[in-house]
Structures are given as structure tokens and as C-alpha cells.
Design a protein around this motif. Structure first.
Motif, PDB file in Angstrom:
ATOM      1  N   PHE A  58       0.823  -1.202   0.000  1.00 17.15           N
ATOM      2  CA  PHE A  58       0.000   0.000   0.000  1.00 17.15           C
ATOM      3  C   PHE A  58       0.861   1.258   0.000  1.00 17.15           C
ATOM      4  CE2 PHE A  58      -2.372  -3.332   2.267  1.00 17.15           C
ATOM      5  CZ  PHE A  58      -3.541  -3.371   1.531  1.00 17.15           C
ATOM      6  N   HIS A  59       0.235   2.334  -0.392  1.00 16.36           N
ATOM      7  CA  HIS A  59       0.814   3.671  -0.223  1.00 16.36           C
ATOM      8  C   HIS A  59       0.389   4.129   1.165  1.00 16.36           C
ATOM      9  CE1 HIS A  59       0.453   8.228  -1.251  1.00 16.36           C
ATOM     10  NE2 HIS A  59       1.671   7.947  -0.818  1.00 16.36           N
ATOM     11  N   VAL A  60       1.325   4.088   2.110  1.00 13.93           N
ATOM     12  CA  VAL A  60       1.015   4.367   3.514  1.00 13.93           C
ATOM     13  C   VAL A  60       1.380   5.821   3.831  1.00 13.93           C
ATOM     14  CG1 VAL A  60       1.409   3.703   5.909  1.00 13.93           C
ATOM     15  CG2 VAL A  60       1.454   1.962   4.108  1.00 13.93           C
ATOM     16  N   VAL A  61       0.439   6.525   4.419  1.00 18.60           N
ATOM     17  CA  VAL A  61       0.636   7.934   4.751  1.00 18.60           C
ATOM     18  C   VAL A  61       0.352   8.134   6.236  1.00 18.60           C
ATOM     19  CG1 VAL A  61      -0.152  10.295   4.343  1.00 18.60           C
ATOM     20  CG2 VAL A  61      -0.055   8.660   2.435  1.00 18.60           C
ATOM     21  N   ALA A  62       1.318   8.681   6.951  1.00 18.18           N
ATOM     22  CA  ALA A  62       1.115   9.048   8.353  1.00 18.18           C
ATOM     23  C   ALA A  62       1.341  10.548   8.477  1.00 18.18           C
ATOM     24  CB  ALA A  62       2.086   8.281   9.256  1.00 18.18           C
ATOM     25  N   TYR A  63       0.667  11.169   9.407  1.00 16.33           N
ATOM     26  CA  TYR A  63       0.903  12.606   9.586  1.00 16.33           C
ATOM     27  C   TYR A  63       0.816  12.980  11.059  1.00 16.33           C
ATOM     28  CZ  TYR A  63      -4.271  13.417   9.676  1.00 16.33           C
ATOM     29  OH  TYR A  63      -5.618  13.427   9.974  1.00 16.33           O
ATOM     30  N   ASP A  64       1.464  14.096  11.394  1.00 13.77           N
ATOM     31  CA  ASP A  64       1.376  14.666  12.735  1.00 13.77           C
ATOM     32  C   ASP A  64       0.156  15.575  12.776  1.00 13.77           C
ATOM     33  OD1 ASP A  64       3.829  13.461  13.378  1.00 13.77           O
ATOM     34  OD2 ASP A  64       4.992  15.225  12.793  1.00 13.77           O
TER      35      ASP A  64
END
Length: 299
Positions: A58-64
């Protein structure tokens, strides 16, 4: 923060109103996108053990989230209202996956924020699935409490009240800073988390601004808990939702989700014998459950 934290393939800031949201991307952008949303008192490093288990497919995106990590920090309590966090989430989703709806895995207040988002009109055009871990829809929680008390079934609400009694400290700015100062040290929080969640200390990953996140993030409680619970709204969602119910969660009791089918058109439940911080203790379970949810809704 650990030396083994996954290295992003791309980093950027996404503008949401006047705020800059720090975004970290892993894996091939052409793959289906999963957005990971952390809660209190974490930043995107909450997902350090989960990301490598998903980034190959997957295209994994995490953010603050705002007020955490490298994202814009704010002092005004009203800037921590759930509506603002939902807007941030959609700004990130639109930036990282402009042509397709995203899947979401969220924990704690991150999950509460995404609940806010998936109950907005047209949410299904932007969110393909939502896996929620230890974070309820506050409106649904308020309605559940009203219903149980109205029918004289007081034990469920009382049990949750006892589990959430720590929030009374969080709501008082001066008192919370004094009382919680010992816990806000990484040398104390990490072993506390390890003990509370039955996992090794090395599995607990904290961000470089953990101490600031710890206290700044308390504004989320002050901006939302009393306001939302006292005036709960009847909100529904057509987004497919998967609940990860942690049976040993000391903060969020599984019973509060008893009426969730009334508000969510497509709902799955999955129980795990775990504490509140499932991303630390059971990363493989979360990765597997999220991937299975994506496979189910993609058929």
C-alpha cells in the motif's frame, strides 16, 4: 524515537487553513492509500511498527496532527475542536490521493477525529474504509449514555465514567501540568506504556517532541469532551467501518459501541486481548485487519 523508525520515501507539509500539517509517505504512490492517524500523546511515530507491515502493498501515509510533532502548534483551545481536525484529515487525504478515496487506520483521538470526518456529507467519495482503534464517535457515545441512563441501565455509563475519570485532571490546565509532569518524562512514560499494554519497552516509540505533545495535546480534551457529550448529535456514516475492540482497554470500554450499528451502515467488529495502545503491542494484528478490511470493501 527509535533508531529503527521506518524512513519515509517522501515528506511534505500540507496546508489546512493557516496550519501546516507534516506528512510522511511510504511505499508506492500508485498503490491504494492508507492514511494513519495518531492520538494523544503521540505523533506519527505511533505507527513505526505498523508501517513496514503495510508499505510493501500500500501507499502508507502518516501525519502529525495539528499541535503535534512537526505540524503547526497552536495555543488557542478552540483550534483543537474536532471540526478542525476533520478538515486537516481531508486536506491530507486530498493531497496524497487526489484521484481515489483513501482507507484509514486511526487510534485514540485520531480515531475520534476520523469519526468526525466520516460522518460528514459525501464522506464515501473520499474515504473507502475506516478501521477504528480505541476511539469512539463522541456524539454516539453521548447518545449511548443518554439512552442507558434513560432506561435505568446505569452500570455501563458508570463503568465508562470510572475508566475515564482521569479526564477530570486533563480538563484543568494548571492542575494537569503539575500532576502529570512526572508522567510526561520519556523515561517514565515508556515503561508505563510497556507495563500497561503488556509489551516490551522497545516496542513503545515516541516522537522527538513527546513532552510538548503530551501537554499541548491535552487541549483536545478541553475543546471537545464537555461540549460534545452535553449536546450529542445524531450522526450517521455510510463509510464501511471496522471496530478493533481491545478487551483490556482501561480508557475505552467495549460496551460503549453497543449501539454502533444504528449509526453506521456497514460495520465489522474484531476483538483483541490487548490494552489501549494496540499499535505498540499488536502491530501485525492491525496490519492484517486493515488489509482484510480493504480487501473486503474492494470486492
Amino acid at each position: 524515537m527509535t533508531d529503527q523508525a521506518p524512513v519515509p520515501d517522501a515528506e511534505r507539509f500540507v496546508r489546512s487553513g493557516v496550519f501546516d500539517i507534516a506528512v510522511y509517505e511510504y511505499g508506492e504512490p500508485a498503490n491504494p492509500t492508507i492514511v494513519l492517524v495518531h492520538g494523544w500523546p503521540d505523533d506519527h511515530h505511533l505507527w513505526d511498527r505498523v508501517i513496514p507491515l503495510l508499505a510493501d502493498r500500500f501507499h502508507v501515509v502518516a501525519y502529525d496532527t495539528r499541535g503535534h510533532g512537526r505540524s503547526s502548534r497552536v495555543d488557542r483551545t478552540e483550534d483543537y475542536q474536532l471540526e478542525r481536525f476533520a478538515a486537516d484529515f481531508y486536506a491530507v487525504a486530498d493531497a496524497v490521493s487526489p484521484d481515489a478515496p483513501v482507507h484509514v487506520l486511526a487510534h485514540d483521538w485520531g480515531s475520534v477525529q476520523v469519526w468526525e470526518a466520516v460522518c460528514e456529507p459525501e464522506a464515501t467519495a473520499r474515504v473507502a474504509s475506516f478501521t477504528s482503534v480505541s476511539g469512539p464517535n463522541i456524539d454516539h457515545l453521548g447518545l449511548w449514555v443518554r439512552d442507558r441512563l434513560g432506561r435505568g441501565k446505569w452500570w455501563g455509563p458508570l463503568s465508562q465514567l470510572l475508566s475515564s475519570s482521569y479526564i477530570l485532571i486533563f480538563l484543568a490546565p494548571i492542575t494537569s501540568r503539575i500532576v502529570l509532569r512526572p508522567l510526561s518524562r520519556e523515561s517514565v512514560w515508556k515503561p508505563f506504556m510497556a507495563w500497561m499494554n503488556g509489551t516490551a519497552q522497545e516496542n513503545v516509540t515516541l516522537g522527538p517532541r513527546f513532552h510538548d505533545d503530551f501537554f499541548d495535546g491535552l487541549r483536545i480534551y478541553r475543546a471537545n469532551v464537555l461540549r460534545r457529550l452535553s449536546h450529542p448529535r445524531e450522526r450517521t456514516s455510510e463509510v464501511p467501518v471496522q471496530l478493533i475492540l481491545a478487551r483490556r482497554d482501561m480508557a475505552v470500554r467495549p460496551a460503549i459501541y453497543a449501539d454502533e450499528e444504528a449509526w453506521t451502515e456497514q460495520l465489522r467488529r474484531r476483538e483483541v486481548v490487548a490494552g489501549h495502545w494496540v499499535p505498540f503491542s499488536h502491530p501485525q494484528l492491525l496490519a492484517t485487519a486493515t488489509a482484510e478490511m480493504i480487501e473486503t470493501v474492494s470486492r
